[in-house]
Design a protein around this motif. Structure first.
Motif, PDB file in Angstrom:
ATOM      1  N   ASP A   1       0.797  -1.224   0.000  1.00  0.00           N
ATOM      2  CA  ASP A   1       0.000   0.000   0.000  1.00  0.00           C
ATOM      3  C   ASP A   1       0.830   1.275   0.000  1.00  0.00           C
ATOM      4  OD1 ASP A   1      -2.283  -1.496  -0.042  1.00  0.00           O
ATOM      5  OD2 ASP A   1      -2.560  -1.453   2.121  1.00  0.00           O
ATOM      6  N   ASP A   2       2.035   1.220   0.549  1.00  0.00           N
ATOM      7  CA  ASP A   2       2.841   2.429   0.618  1.00  0.00           C
ATOM      8  C   ASP A   2       3.813   2.559  -0.555  1.00  0.00           C
ATOM      9  OD1 ASP A   2       4.465   0.372   1.415  1.00  0.00           O
ATOM     10  OD2 ASP A   2       5.181   1.338   3.234  1.00  0.00           O
ATOM     11  N   LEU A   3       3.524   1.947  -1.655  1.00  0.00           N
ATOM     12  CA  LEU A   3       4.293   1.992  -2.895  1.00  0.00           C
ATOM     13  C   LEU A   3       5.733   1.523  -2.726  1.00  0.00           C
ATOM     14  CD1 LEU A   3       2.898   5.115  -4.724  1.00  0.00           C
ATOM     15  CD2 LEU A   3       2.449   2.717  -5.189  1.00  0.00           C
ATOM     16  N   VAL A   4       5.881   0.493  -1.923  1.00  0.00           N
ATOM     17  CA  VAL A   4       7.140  -0.231  -1.866  1.00  0.00           C
ATOM     18  C   VAL A   4       6.994  -1.376  -2.854  1.00  0.00           C
ATOM     19  CG1 VAL A   4       8.604  -1.714  -0.444  1.00  0.00           C
ATOM     20  CG2 VAL A   4       7.625   0.383   0.516  1.00  0.00           C
ATOM     21  N   PHE A   5       7.991  -1.543  -3.707  1.00  0.00           N
ATOM     22  CA  PHE A   5       7.907  -2.624  -4.687  1.00  0.00           C
ATOM     23  C   PHE A   5       8.983  -3.661  -4.401  1.00  0.00           C
ATOM     24  CE2 PHE A   5      10.756   0.519  -6.472  1.00  0.00           C
ATOM     25  CZ  PHE A   5      11.815  -0.247  -6.924  1.00  0.00           C
ATOM     26  N   GLN A   6       8.709  -4.873  -4.844  1.00  0.00           N
ATOM     27  CA  GLN A   6       9.630  -5.975  -4.657  1.00  0.00           C
ATOM     28  C   GLN A   6       9.375  -6.988  -5.756  1.00  0.00           C
ATOM     29  OE1 GLN A   6       9.024  -8.876  -1.330  1.00  0.00           O
ATOM     30  NE2 GLN A   6      10.934  -7.967  -0.613  1.00  0.00           N
ATOM     31  N   TYR A   7      10.449  -7.416  -6.413  1.00  0.00           N
ATOM     32  CA  TYR A   7      10.306  -8.461  -7.413  1.00  0.00           C
ATOM     33  C   TYR A   7      11.601  -9.254  -7.518  1.00  0.00           C
ATOM     34  CZ  TYR A   7      12.706  -5.174 -10.581  1.00  0.00           C
ATOM     35  OH  TYR A   7      13.598  -4.307 -11.152  1.00  0.00           O
ATOM     36  N   ARG A   8      11.461 -10.483  -7.983  1.00  0.00           N
ATOM     37  CA  ARG A   8      12.626 -11.330  -8.224  1.00  0.00           C
ATOM     38  C   ARG A   8      13.123 -11.091  -9.643  1.00  0.00           C
ATOM     39  NH1 ARG A   8      12.182 -17.154  -5.366  1.00  0.00           N
ATOM     40  NH2 ARG A   8      11.431 -16.425  -3.360  1.00  0.00           N
ATOM     41  N   ARG A   9      14.453 -11.159  -9.799  1.00  0.00           N
ATOM     42  CA  ARG A   9      15.070 -10.983 -11.119  1.00  0.00           C
ATOM     43  C   ARG A   9      16.118 -12.075 -11.281  1.00  0.00           C
ATOM     44  NH1 ARG A   9      17.689  -5.285 -11.662  1.00  0.00           N
ATOM     45  NH2 ARG A   9      19.138  -6.150 -10.148  1.00  0.00           N
ATOM     46  N   ARG A  10      16.180 -12.646 -12.458  1.00  0.00           N
ATOM     47  CA  ARG A  10      17.193 -13.661 -12.746  1.00  0.00           C
ATOM     48  C   ARG A  10      18.574 -13.022 -12.720  1.00  0.00           C
ATOM     49  NH1 ARG A  10      15.459 -18.450 -14.767  1.00  0.00           N
ATOM     50  NH2 ARG A  10      17.550 -18.787 -15.587  1.00  0.00           N
ATOM     51  N   THR A  11      19.547 -13.708 -12.144  1.00  0.00           N
ATOM     52  CA  THR A  11      20.904 -13.176 -12.106  1.00  0.00           C
ATOM     53  C   THR A  11      21.547 -13.166 -13.487  1.00  0.00           C
ATOM     54  OG1 THR A  11      21.763 -15.349 -11.499  1.00  0.00           O
ATOM     55  CG2 THR A  11      21.311 -13.798  -9.697  1.00  0.00           C
ATOM     56  N   ASP A  12      21.059 -14.009 -14.380  1.00  0.00           N
ATOM     57  CA  ASP A  12      21.599 -14.063 -15.749  1.00  0.00           C
ATOM     58  C   ASP A  12      20.721 -13.299 -16.737  1.00  0.00           C
ATOM     59  OD1 ASP A  12      19.445 -15.792 -15.707  1.00  0.00           O
ATOM     60  OD2 ASP A  12      20.508 -17.480 -16.604  1.00  0.00           O
ATOM     61  N   SER A  13      19.934 -12.334 -16.243  1.00  0.00           N
ATOM     62  CA  SER A  13      18.979 -11.629 -17.106  1.00  0.00           C
ATOM     63  C   SER A  13      19.662 -10.878 -18.245  1.00  0.00           C
ATOM     64  CB  SER A  13      18.110 -10.673 -16.279  1.00  0.00           C
ATOM     65  OG  SER A  13      18.901  -9.726 -15.600  1.00  0.00           O
ATOM     66  N   GLU A  14      20.808 -10.245 -17.985  1.00  0.00           N
ATOM     67  CA  GLU A  14      21.511  -9.523 -19.055  1.00  0.00           C
ATOM     68  C   GLU A  14      21.961 -10.470 -20.149  1.00  0.00           C
ATOM     69  OE1 GLU A  14      24.736  -6.664 -18.555  1.00  0.00           O
ATOM     70  OE2 GLU A  14      23.674  -5.934 -16.786  1.00  0.00           O
ATOM     71  N   THR A  15      22.548 -11.586 -19.758  1.00  0.00           N
ATOM     72  CA  THR A  15      23.009 -12.589 -20.727  1.00  0.00           C
ATOM     73  C   THR A  15      21.849 -13.105 -21.567  1.00  0.00           C
ATOM     74  OG1 THR A  15      24.736 -13.253 -19.182  1.00  0.00           O
ATOM     75  CG2 THR A  15      24.218 -14.787 -20.957  1.00  0.00           C
ATOM     76  N   LEU A  16      20.685 -13.252 -20.944  1.00  0.00           N
ATOM     77  CA  LEU A  16      19.505 -13.767 -21.639  1.00  0.00           C
ATOM     78  C   LEU A  16      18.763 -12.693 -22.423  1.00  0.00           C
ATOM     79  CD1 LEU A  16      18.149 -16.064 -18.797  1.00  0.00           C
ATOM     80  CD2 LEU A  16      19.275 -16.794 -20.917  1.00  0.00           C
ATOM     81  N   GLY A  17      19.189 -11.443 -22.308  1.00  0.00           N
ATOM     82  CA  GLY A  17      18.521 -10.357 -23.019  1.00  0.00           C
ATOM     83  C   GLY A  17      17.188  -9.964 -22.409  1.00  0.00           C
ATOM     84  N   LEU A  18      17.050 -10.113 -21.091  1.00  0.00           N
ATOM     85  CA  LEU A  18      15.817  -9.735 -20.404  1.00  0.00           C
ATOM     86  C   LEU A  18      15.969  -8.332 -19.841  1.00  0.00           C
ATOM     87  CD1 LEU A  18      15.169 -13.033 -18.434  1.00  0.00           C
ATOM     88  CD2 LEU A  18      14.057 -12.280 -20.544  1.00  0.00           C
ATOM     89  N   PHE A  19      14.939  -7.510 -20.005  1.00  0.00           N
ATOM     90  CA  PHE A  19      14.963  -6.125 -19.554  1.00  0.00           C
ATOM     91  C   PHE A  19      13.774  -5.898 -18.631  1.00  0.00           C
ATOM     92  CE2 PHE A  19      13.723  -1.634 -20.218  1.00  0.00           C
ATOM     93  CZ  PHE A  19      14.869  -1.042 -19.709  1.00  0.00           C
ATOM     94  N   TYR A  20      14.038  -5.538 -17.377  1.00  0.00           N
ATOM     95  CA  TYR A  20      13.012  -5.291 -16.355  1.00  0.00           C
ATOM     96  C   TYR A  20      12.832  -3.783 -16.213  1.00  0.00           C
ATOM     97  CZ  TYR A  20      14.011 -10.117 -14.878  1.00  0.00           C
ATOM     98  OH  TYR A  20      14.196 -11.473 -14.827  1.00  0.00           O
ATOM     99  N   GLN A  21      11.607  -3.290 -16.383  1.00  0.00           N
ATOM    100  CA  GLN A  21      11.352  -1.847 -16.308  1.00  0.00           C
ATOM    101  C   GLN A  21      10.128  -1.575 -15.451  1.00  0.00           C
ATOM    102  OE1 GLN A  21      13.073   0.871 -17.905  1.00  0.00           O
ATOM    103  NE2 GLN A  21      11.812   1.924 -16.427  1.00  0.00           N
ATOM    104  N   LEU A  22      10.308  -0.795 -14.379  1.00  0.00           N
ATOM    105  CA  LEU A  22       9.189  -0.379 -13.556  1.00  0.00           C
ATOM    106  C   LEU A  22       8.515   0.801 -14.251  1.00  0.00           C
ATOM    107  CD1 LEU A  22       7.909  -1.106 -10.814  1.00  0.00           C
ATOM    108  CD2 LEU A  22       9.232   0.761  -9.827  1.00  0.00           C
ATOM    109  N   GLU A  23       7.209   0.713 -14.455  1.00  0.00           N
ATOM    110  CA  GLU A  23       6.456   1.762 -15.141  1.00  0.00           C
ATOM    111  C   GLU A  23       5.353   2.293 -14.233  1.00  0.00           C
ATOM    112  OE1 GLU A  23       6.925   0.291 -19.742  1.00  0.00           O
ATOM    113  OE2 GLU A  23       5.119  -0.300 -18.662  1.00  0.00           O
ATOM    114  N   TYR A  24       4.918   3.525 -14.496  1.00  0.00           N
ATOM    115  CA  TYR A  24       3.859   4.135 -13.700  1.00  0.00           C
ATOM    116  C   TYR A  24       2.831   4.792 -14.618  1.00  0.00           C
ATOM    117  CZ  TYR A  24       5.870   8.746 -14.635  1.00  0.00           C
ATOM    118  OH  TYR A  24       6.322   9.886 -15.263  1.00  0.00           O
TER     119      TYR A  24
END
Length: 102
Positions: free
Chosen positions: A29-52
């Motif tokens: 509720d207080d706009l704290v975010f939390q998510y899991r990310r793969r440690t090999d995401s860069e190698t795999l070409g994965l891009f995580y972007q928080l949007e509003y």
């Protein structure tokens, strides 16, 4: 349920039927975010972007003021990203995590 892609990018195993659903991003509720990310995401070409957005229907933007972003190890394959979003008093803001693969 979640898609195989979502389970994969958040560090789960798409081939395990009983995989826990807690690989999905969480938002409090207080706009704290939390998510899991793969440690090999860069190698795999994965891009995580928080949007509003100021409305659930969009439009969605990136580049919101993030505060106290911390990354901690979960295991050899995943890390936990935690932080908060600065908002003005009385402002209504919606967050989503967009993950894209190349």
């Amino acid at each position: 349920g979640i898609s195989n892609f979502e389970e994969f990018v958040f560090g789960g195993s798409p081939v395990v039927v009983d995989e826990k659903a807690d690989v999905f991003p969480l938002l409090s509720d207080d706009l704290v975010f939390q998510y899991r990310r793969r440690t090999d995401s860069e190698t795999l070409g994965l891009f995580y972007q928080l949007e509003y957005a100021y409305d659930l229907g969009g439009p969605w933007f990136s580049g919101y003021a993030l505060e106290g972003v911390q990354v901690s190890s979960v295991d050899d394959f995943t890390e936990l990203v935690t932080g908060s979003v600065l908002i003005n008093q009385g402002e209504r803001v919606f967050l989503r995590l967009r993950v894209q693969g190349q």
